[in-house]
Design a protein around this motif. Sequence first.
Motif, PDB file in Angstrom:
ATOM      1  N   GLN A   1       0.823  -1.114  -0.020  1.00 54.74           N
ATOM      2  CA  GLN A   1       0.091   0.023  -0.205  1.00 54.74           C
ATOM      3  C   GLN A   1       0.637   1.072  -0.145  1.00 54.74           C
ATOM      4  O   GLN A   1       0.548   2.283  -0.658  1.00 54.74           O
ATOM      5  N   ARG A   2       2.038   1.120   0.748  1.00 56.00           N
ATOM      6  CA  ARG A   2       3.025   2.280   0.621  1.00 56.00           C
ATOM      7  C   ARG A   2       3.680   2.610  -0.494  1.00 56.00           C
ATOM      8  O   ARG A   2       3.651   3.463  -1.064  1.00 56.00           O
TER       9      ARG A   2
ATOM     10  N   GLU B   1      -0.137   5.552   0.669  1.00 54.55           N
ATOM     11  CA  GLU B   1      -0.573   5.309   1.699  1.00 54.55           C
ATOM     12  C   GLU B   1       0.146   4.811   3.044  1.00 54.55           C
ATOM     13  O   GLU B   1       0.256   3.489   2.750  1.00 54.55           O
ATOM     14  N   GLY B   2       0.646   5.387   3.854  1.00 54.00           N
ATOM     15  CA  GLY B   2       1.251   4.615   4.994  1.00 54.00           C
ATOM     16  C   GLY B   2       0.534   4.106   5.933  1.00 54.00           C
ATOM     17  O   GLY B   2      -0.760   4.230   6.064  1.00 54.00           O
TER      18      GLY B   2
END
Length: 296
Positions: free
Chosen positions: A111-112, A117-118
């Motif tokens: 996702q990162r 998005e962290g």
Amino acid sequence: MGTATKGALWTLASAFNFMAANLLIKHLSTKLPALEMALFRSAGGIILAVVAWRAFLHLRQLQDPRGHLVRAAVGAVSLMALVHAYSSPALPVALVTAFMYTRVLLVIPMQRVFLGEGADSRVWVAAGIGIAGALVALWPRLMSIGTPHWDWSVASLVIAAFAGAGSQIAMRRLARTNPASVVVAVSAILVSAIVAVPASTVIVEPPVGDLPWLVGIGLLSACAQWSTVRGYKHASPAVLMPVTLIDVPVALAAGYLLFGEVPGLNAAVGAAIIIAAAVYVTSTTDRRPSRVRVAA
């Protein structure tokens, strides 16, 4: 109700549907080729779109065509690999289920990298606790299985985990700009076209009595995907993936209610841990404001 809680409820609906579809796949695994069942599963979105015909009307709202192609590619790979693993007599359901939980950890860094998005330490903690709970619940069954020999079935399980995690990331990306009905309809059309090629070499005429089960596989899978996309409109995959582990206590409850199977101590403790992890990640995320806007 917070956004993470809404996403968690949609994720629970998805988990119910996917679990039921996978059980039907295992039930038919001795009668039909894995690729044929994969084709029926992917085509479920088309059936759903025909029933809910407005989904086709929404196709003119199609956004991010490249994202749809990526989702179809990784989704087809994940689907074929997972169906092969579930239908393999060498891989018990408990082993396949346990290994697929690695997606929970794979999704967070992916996702990162792919979405920017962290995820903070609380998401990692919830993921770790949830997986630990799942292993506790499944431990007696896993200990009775032994280590399988490396073959195509085991390789397909590894591929399914990585491709499945990538599919979740692609759905989150599409959920930002597309209605859920569009994501499911386009995915069904593209994935079915991909899966139909290898399936055509092994397809057999299914027994008439099994047709309702095949339709059920397709509809349950489509409803699961639709629920997943709806969930990703409210929260990220990293937040919601620990919630997917709730299918362990759901399966235990279903076994008790439907078949009178009383859960053992390991199952009860593991289920409690999973529920605690899901509640933890949902409640802590709801306390933080969301900065990601997605299509309704």
